[in-house]
Design a protein around this motif. Sequence first.
Motif, PDB file in Angstrom:
ATOM      1  N   THR A 192       0.841  -1.202   0.000  1.00  0.00           N
ATOM      2  CA  THR A 192       0.000   0.000   0.000  1.00  0.00           C
ATOM      3  C   THR A 192       0.874   1.248   0.000  1.00  0.00           C
ATOM      4  OG1 THR A 192      -1.928  -1.020   1.024  1.00  0.00           O
ATOM      5  CG2 THR A 192      -1.648   1.329   1.407  1.00  0.00           C
ATOM      6  N   LEU A 193       0.479   2.209  -0.818  1.00  0.00           N
ATOM      7  CA  LEU A 193       1.188   3.480  -0.921  1.00  0.00           C
ATOM      8  C   LEU A 193       0.360   4.582  -0.278  1.00  0.00           C
ATOM      9  CD1 LEU A 193       3.326   5.479  -2.140  1.00  0.00           C
ATOM     10  CD2 LEU A 193       1.878   5.538  -4.191  1.00  0.00           C
ATOM     11  N   VAL A 194       0.999   5.364   0.608  1.00  0.00           N
ATOM     12  CA  VAL A 194       0.369   6.546   1.188  1.00  0.00           C
ATOM     13  C   VAL A 194       1.225   7.763   0.850  1.00  0.00           C
ATOM     14  CG1 VAL A 194      -0.312   7.738   3.296  1.00  0.00           C
ATOM     15  CG2 VAL A 194      -0.704   5.279   3.072  1.00  0.00           C
ATOM     16  N   VAL A 195       0.597   8.761   0.243  1.00  0.00           N
ATOM     17  CA  VAL A 195       1.268  10.019  -0.083  1.00  0.00           C
ATOM     18  C   VAL A 195       0.492  11.141   0.600  1.00  0.00           C
ATOM     19  CG1 VAL A 195       2.035  11.576  -1.913  1.00  0.00           C
ATOM     20  CG2 VAL A 195       1.990   9.110  -2.321  1.00  0.00           C
ATOM     21  N   SER A 196       1.218  12.041   1.255  1.00  0.00           N
ATOM     22  CA  SER A 196       0.567  13.132   1.970  1.00  0.00           C
ATOM     23  C   SER A 196       1.311  14.443   1.719  1.00  0.00           C
ATOM     24  CB  SER A 196       0.548  12.834   3.475  1.00  0.00           C
ATOM     25  OG  SER A 196       0.014  13.932   4.202  1.00  0.00           O
ATOM     26  N   THR A 197       0.578  15.554   1.850  1.00  0.00           N
ATOM     27  CA  THR A 197       1.202  16.874   1.760  1.00  0.00           C
ATOM     28  C   THR A 197       1.252  17.567   3.111  1.00  0.00           C
ATOM     29  OG1 THR A 197      -0.925  17.923   1.242  1.00  0.00           O
ATOM     30  CG2 THR A 197       0.401  17.169  -0.627  1.00  0.00           C
ATOM     31  N   ASN A 198       0.787  16.884   4.156  1.00  0.00           N
ATOM     32  CA  ASN A 198       0.688  17.516   5.479  1.00  0.00           C
ATOM     33  C   ASN A 198       1.507  16.731   6.508  1.00  0.00           C
ATOM     34  OD1 ASN A 198      -0.003  18.714   7.886  1.00  0.00           O
ATOM     35  ND2 ASN A 198      -2.214  18.669   7.523  1.00  0.00           N
ATOM     36  N   PRO A 199       2.654  17.266   6.941  1.00  0.00           N
ATOM     37  CA  PRO A 199       3.483  16.551   7.916  1.00  0.00           C
ATOM     38  C   PRO A 199       2.868  16.483   9.309  1.00  0.00           C
ATOM     39  CG  PRO A 199       4.368  18.740   7.513  1.00  0.00           C
ATOM     40  CD  PRO A 199       3.255  18.558   6.538  1.00  0.00           C
ATOM     41  N   MET A 210      -3.295  -0.853  -2.138  1.00  0.00           N
ATOM     42  CA  MET A 210      -4.055   0.394  -2.164  1.00  0.00           C
ATOM     43  C   MET A 210      -3.144   1.588  -2.452  1.00  0.00           C
ATOM     44  SD  MET A 210      -7.221  -0.474  -1.350  1.00  0.00           S
ATOM     45  CE  MET A 210      -7.995   1.048  -0.815  1.00  0.00           C
ATOM     46  N   VAL A 211      -3.768   2.651  -2.967  1.00  0.00           N
ATOM     47  CA  VAL A 211      -3.143   3.965  -3.079  1.00  0.00           C
ATOM     48  C   VAL A 211      -3.996   4.938  -2.280  1.00  0.00           C
ATOM     49  CG1 VAL A 211      -2.554   5.881  -4.602  1.00  0.00           C
ATOM     50  CG2 VAL A 211      -2.152   3.540  -5.359  1.00  0.00           C
ATOM     51  N   ILE A 212      -3.370   5.642  -1.337  1.00  0.00           N
ATOM     52  CA  ILE A 212      -4.064   6.638  -0.522  1.00  0.00           C
ATOM     53  C   ILE A 212      -3.275   7.931  -0.622  1.00  0.00           C
ATOM     54  CG2 ILE A 212      -4.838   7.266   1.802  1.00  0.00           C
ATOM     55  CD1 ILE A 212      -4.870   4.210   2.403  1.00  0.00           C
ATOM     56  N   VAL A 213      -3.919   8.994  -1.090  1.00  0.00           N
ATOM     57  CA  VAL A 213      -3.252  10.283  -1.271  1.00  0.00           C
ATOM     58  C   VAL A 213      -4.054  11.345  -0.546  1.00  0.00           C
ATOM     59  CG1 VAL A 213      -2.313  11.937  -2.911  1.00  0.00           C
ATOM     60  CG2 VAL A 213      -2.446   9.521  -3.546  1.00  0.00           C
ATOM     61  N   HIS A 214      -3.408  12.045   0.391  1.00  0.00           N
ATOM     62  CA  HIS A 214      -4.084  13.043   1.217  1.00  0.00           C
ATOM     63  C   HIS A 214      -3.540  14.436   0.921  1.00  0.00           C
ATOM     64  CE1 HIS A 214      -5.901  14.982   4.711  1.00  0.00           C
ATOM     65  NE2 HIS A 214      -4.731  15.542   4.915  1.00  0.00           N
TER      66      HIS A 214
END
Length: 370
Positions: free
Chosen positions: A315-322, A334-338
């Motif tokens: 599963t890949l998680v990408v976020s722009t909020n640390p 899964m791919v989860i991008v926030h």
Amino acid sequence: MRFAVILAGGSGTRLWPISREARPKQLIPLIGDKSLLEEAFDRLEGVVPNDHRWICGSTKYEIKVRSKIPSLSHYISEPIGRDTLAAISYSCAVAQAADPDAIVAFLTADHLIQPIDSFREALSKAFEVVEESPEFLVTFGIHPHYPATSYGYLELGDVLGKSNIWRVKRFKEKPDLATAQYYINTKESIFLWNSGMFVWKASRFLELLNRYEPKVFSAIQQIVGEFDSVTRDNLLRKIYPTIDKKSVDYGIMEPASQDSEVFIVCIIPDIEWKDIGSWTSYGALGKPDELGNVSMLISPDKKNAPVVFKNSSNTLVVSTNPEHIVACIGCENMVIVHTSDATLICVKSQEEELKNLHKIIKSCFGEKYI
């Protein structure tokens, strides 16, 4: 003279919700401090003079592109995207108008290429091939790592001497999985990924354009043949959107590869090449844990993404909020991008549906999340 055109017209819908209409993927620092477009421009150093490094992209992005690359001398503006056949045809016509003997490299704005010196060596070699044989069309092939269905393929013919330059027998557009698997396993022919990078003489390309796609040729000639800049801009806005939307592979390279009067050759550069065209390809740049999970943060402060995986795999998680934690339980493939205003949750096998999802979001909510 040598020219290079970086094709940067895509809106990057397969990287939504990070990539947006107002800020497409080629302008985002997805890897390090520079955008993919800046990296592509800098890779040309020492091979193509700075004032002959051009970018072709949407009119609406010109100001943003120039702010990223202040040294850019020429931006080839498209009023609307019509795929690579139109973009390359228009760029060739503009280059030929600047220099009747122009040899042009066409490169993309969404590739990660290492090492840079090997790429420059291969690109220089391609220019030399066309300088010596102006009728040749040169492409670059990449040894496939897996049976990709999102790339076109090249079927190679004979190698030319000891030069590591191969004759191209066929261009094959994106195959189904069974066909891609055959390309990988067969011993009867050599199949490579089509990198989407080319080098040729502008006048030779336009000659073939007139042969295979006369309507596109006529439209481009009407636009570029007008020397008054105001009239040309008006013609561009009027005629360019009427050009059929088609890739250069379908329009030129496939028929050219079957034309006995055309010689297409392939250079196989000694590079690591990654097309950052989907979340799965982007996730391949991250470091997986023992179960194949990857977490990545797109943020200028270079912190690690706060992500927790439990009973999850691949599963890949990408976020722009640390400061925002993403916790996954029982997630597989899964791919989860926030982002601050949108979150994508997608099964990896459904990634190709992102373009259709993009249209649905637009129809439901207008431009707000696009």
